[in-house]
Design a protein around this motif. Sequence first.
Motif, PDB file in Angstrom:
ATOM      1  N   ARG A 281       0.805  -1.221   0.000  1.00  0.00           N
ATOM      2  CA  ARG A 281       0.000   0.000   0.000  1.00  0.00           C
ATOM      3  C   ARG A 281       0.839   1.272   0.000  1.00  0.00           C
ATOM      4  O   ARG A 281       0.430   2.283  -0.579  1.00  0.00           O
ATOM      5  N   PHE A 282       2.016   1.235   0.613  1.00  0.00           N
ATOM      6  CA  PHE A 282       2.791   2.460   0.770  1.00  0.00           C
ATOM      7  C   PHE A 282       4.141   2.431   0.049  1.00  0.00           C
ATOM      8  O   PHE A 282       4.884   3.405   0.109  1.00  0.00           O
ATOM      9  N   GLY A 283       4.477   1.349  -0.610  1.00  0.00           N
ATOM     10  CA  GLY A 283       5.688   1.290  -1.415  1.00  0.00           C
ATOM     11  C   GLY A 283       6.977   1.272  -0.634  1.00  0.00           C
ATOM     12  O   GLY A 283       8.039   1.615  -1.166  1.00  0.00           O
ATOM     13  N   ALA A 284       6.933   0.858   0.644  1.00  0.00           N
ATOM     14  CA  ALA A 284       8.155   0.771   1.440  1.00  0.00           C
ATOM     15  C   ALA A 284       8.941  -0.477   1.041  1.00  0.00           C
ATOM     16  O   ALA A 284       8.363  -1.514   0.719  1.00  0.00           O
ATOM     17  N   SER A 285      10.267  -0.363   1.056  1.00  0.00           N
ATOM     18  CA  SER A 285      11.095  -1.494   0.650  1.00  0.00           C
ATOM     19  C   SER A 285      12.083  -1.934   1.726  1.00  0.00           C
ATOM     20  O   SER A 285      12.618  -3.028   1.665  1.00  0.00           O
ATOM     21  N   ASP A 286      12.339  -1.081   2.709  1.00  0.00           N
ATOM     22  CA  ASP A 286      13.248  -1.420   3.809  1.00  0.00           C
ATOM     23  C   ASP A 286      12.487  -1.172   5.106  1.00  0.00           C
ATOM     24  O   ASP A 286      12.270  -0.031   5.505  1.00  0.00           O
ATOM     25  N   ILE A 287      12.078  -2.242   5.765  1.00  0.00           N
ATOM     26  CA  ILE A 287      11.156  -2.134   6.895  1.00  0.00           C
ATOM     27  C   ILE A 287      11.759  -2.821   8.114  1.00  0.00           C
ATOM     28  O   ILE A 287      12.218  -3.961   8.030  1.00  0.00           O
ATOM     29  N   THR A 288      11.758  -2.119   9.246  1.00  0.00           N
ATOM     30  CA  THR A 288      12.210  -2.682  10.519  1.00  0.00           C
ATOM     31  C   THR A 288      11.076  -2.539  11.528  1.00  0.00           C
ATOM     32  O   THR A 288      10.575  -1.428  11.759  1.00  0.00           O
ATOM     33  N   ILE A 289      10.666  -3.660  12.129  1.00  0.00           N
ATOM     34  CA  ILE A 289       9.552  -3.658  13.085  1.00  0.00           C
ATOM     35  C   ILE A 289      10.035  -4.243  14.403  1.00  0.00           C
ATOM     36  O   ILE A 289      10.551  -5.363  14.446  1.00  0.00           O
ATOM     37  N   HIS A 290       9.879  -3.473  15.463  1.00  0.00           N
ATOM     38  CA  HIS A 290      10.214  -3.942  16.818  1.00  0.00           C
ATOM     39  C   HIS A 290       8.896  -4.191  17.557  1.00  0.00           C
ATOM     40  O   HIS A 290       8.031  -3.312  17.604  1.00  0.00           O
ATOM     41  N   ILE A 291       8.766  -5.389  18.114  1.00  0.00           N
ATOM     42  CA  ILE A 291       7.522  -5.764  18.789  1.00  0.00           C
ATOM     43  C   ILE A 291       7.746  -5.813  20.295  1.00  0.00           C
ATOM     44  O   ILE A 291       8.707  -6.435  20.771  1.00  0.00           O
ATOM     45  N   GLU A 292       6.861  -5.132  21.040  1.00  0.00           N
ATOM     46  CA  GLU A 292       6.927  -5.132  22.491  1.00  0.00           C
ATOM     47  C   GLU A 292       5.627  -5.714  23.064  1.00  0.00           C
ATOM     48  O   GLU A 292       4.558  -5.524  22.475  1.00  0.00           O
ATOM     49  N   PRO A 293       5.724  -6.420  24.166  1.00  0.00           N
ATOM     50  CA  PRO A 293       4.523  -6.982  24.780  1.00  0.00           C
ATOM     51  C   PRO A 293       3.742  -5.918  25.543  1.00  0.00           C
ATOM     52  O   PRO A 293       4.321  -5.022  26.146  1.00  0.00           O
ATOM     53  N   GLU A 294       2.439  -6.045  25.486  1.00  0.00           N
ATOM     54  CA  GLU A 294       1.591  -5.158  26.267  1.00  0.00           C
ATOM     55  C   GLU A 294       0.688  -6.008  27.151  1.00  0.00           C
ATOM     56  O   GLU A 294      -0.163  -6.754  26.650  1.00  0.00           O
ATOM     57  N   PRO A 295       0.883  -5.922  28.448  1.00  0.00           N
ATOM     58  CA  PRO A 295       0.069  -6.750  29.344  1.00  0.00           C
ATOM     59  C   PRO A 295      -1.410  -6.454  29.206  1.00  0.00           C
ATOM     60  O   PRO A 295      -1.801  -5.319  28.941  1.00  0.00           O
ATOM     61  N   VAL A 296      -2.215  -7.483  29.355  1.00  0.00           N
ATOM     62  CA  VAL A 296      -3.652  -7.297  29.305  1.00  0.00           C
ATOM     63  C   VAL A 296      -4.111  -6.612  30.576  1.00  0.00           C
ATOM     64  O   VAL A 296      -3.779  -7.036  31.680  1.00  0.00           O
ATOM     65  N   SER A 297      -4.828  -5.496  30.432  1.00  0.00           N
ATOM     66  CA  SER A 297      -5.301  -4.777  31.598  1.00  0.00           C
ATOM     67  C   SER A 297      -6.367  -5.584  32.320  1.00  0.00           C
ATOM     68  O   SER A 297      -7.241  -6.179  31.687  1.00  0.00           O
ATOM     69  N   LYS A 298      -6.254  -5.594  33.644  1.00  0.00           N
ATOM     70  CA  LYS A 298      -7.229  -6.344  34.468  1.00  0.00           C
ATOM     71  C   LYS A 298      -8.221  -5.385  35.086  1.00  0.00           C
ATOM     72  O   LYS A 298      -7.855  -4.346  35.622  1.00  0.00           O
ATOM     73  N   SER A 299      -9.467  -5.734  34.961  1.00  0.00           N
ATOM     74  CA  SER A 299     -10.507  -4.892  35.550  1.00  0.00           C
ATOM     75  C   SER A 299     -10.498  -5.045  37.054  1.00  0.00           C
ATOM     76  O   SER A 299     -10.283  -6.135  37.582  1.00  0.00           O
ATOM     77  N   VAL A 300     -10.720  -3.933  37.782  1.00  0.00           N
ATOM     78  CA  VAL A 300     -10.715  -3.960  39.247  1.00  0.00           C
ATOM     79  C   VAL A 300     -12.138  -4.242  39.738  1.00  0.00           C
ATOM     80  O   VAL A 300     -13.071  -3.601  39.279  1.00  0.00           O
TER      81      VAL A 300
END
Length: 300
Positions: A281-300
């Motif tokens: 869709r955007f024509g990018a050819s050099d892509i770097t993706i860093h993935i971080e975990p996001e804890p699931v929020s717990k309802s109080v």
Amino acid sequence: MNTSPTPDWRKPGPARDRRVQRVIIIEGLANLCVLLAKTAVGLSTGSLAILADAAHSLTDLANNIVAWIVVRLAAQPPDREHPYGHRKFETLAVFGLATLLTVIAVEIALQALRREQPEILQSDWGLVLMLGVLLINIAVTTWQRMWARRLQSDILLADASHTLADVAITSTVIIGWLLSASGYHWLDTLCALLMAALVLYLAFGLFKRAIPVLVDHSALDSGTVGAAVLTLPGVRQVRRLRSRWQGSSRVVDMIITVDASLSTEKAHRIADQIEALLEERFGASDITIHIEPEPVSKSV
């Protein structure tokens, strides 16, 4: 709808670079012919303007040699000193050509205002030769601009603009030569100043193309890209998104968050989907993706 794949020679890579180099070589040969023709006419008629234009053609030939070397350098793969590759050398050459056009425009204006008109001779065969030079320049700039669009090469586009400036300069020289021989010196000066303004306009356009790349201006709208990425299943947030130009290629790096409970395999699959989205869709050819975990929020 045309679904045929893009030819290899249109994609960034060795095949495209070879085509760019071939175009530059052909233009260099044309500039050599133009240089010889202008020198012959200038020496035979005593026109300092034509001899000055011949000296300008000598710089054009030198620029072709430099551009050919730059394209060969830009085609080299990434190395330890240049981990992102060498594509910015091509953009740097565009900036250099724009600078040269600016210098030429200033020189034309100064010569038009200060030039003393020497005694020059009219020559029918010289006029035919100079008109032939003009036609060569028009053909070269048209042909080179066509290949610049096909190959998406900034350096070819810059060189085509330079050749278009040569058309304006040669036209000014021819008019100045004929008018000077007839005694209408002020028209010669006016034409030269108009041509200087045109050359400055061409240089401004090249600066607009080169400077954003050299200063790492964003190649994509972060809001649009971020919104598209967030539509993919599994993506929680886009914490950072940066893009820039590397030659004619778009480079993107981003940080996203996913559910901390996802496996490495699933997280990697999400990254693959993001890469495919950015490429298609955007024509990018050099892509770097860093993935971080996001804890699931717990309802109080």
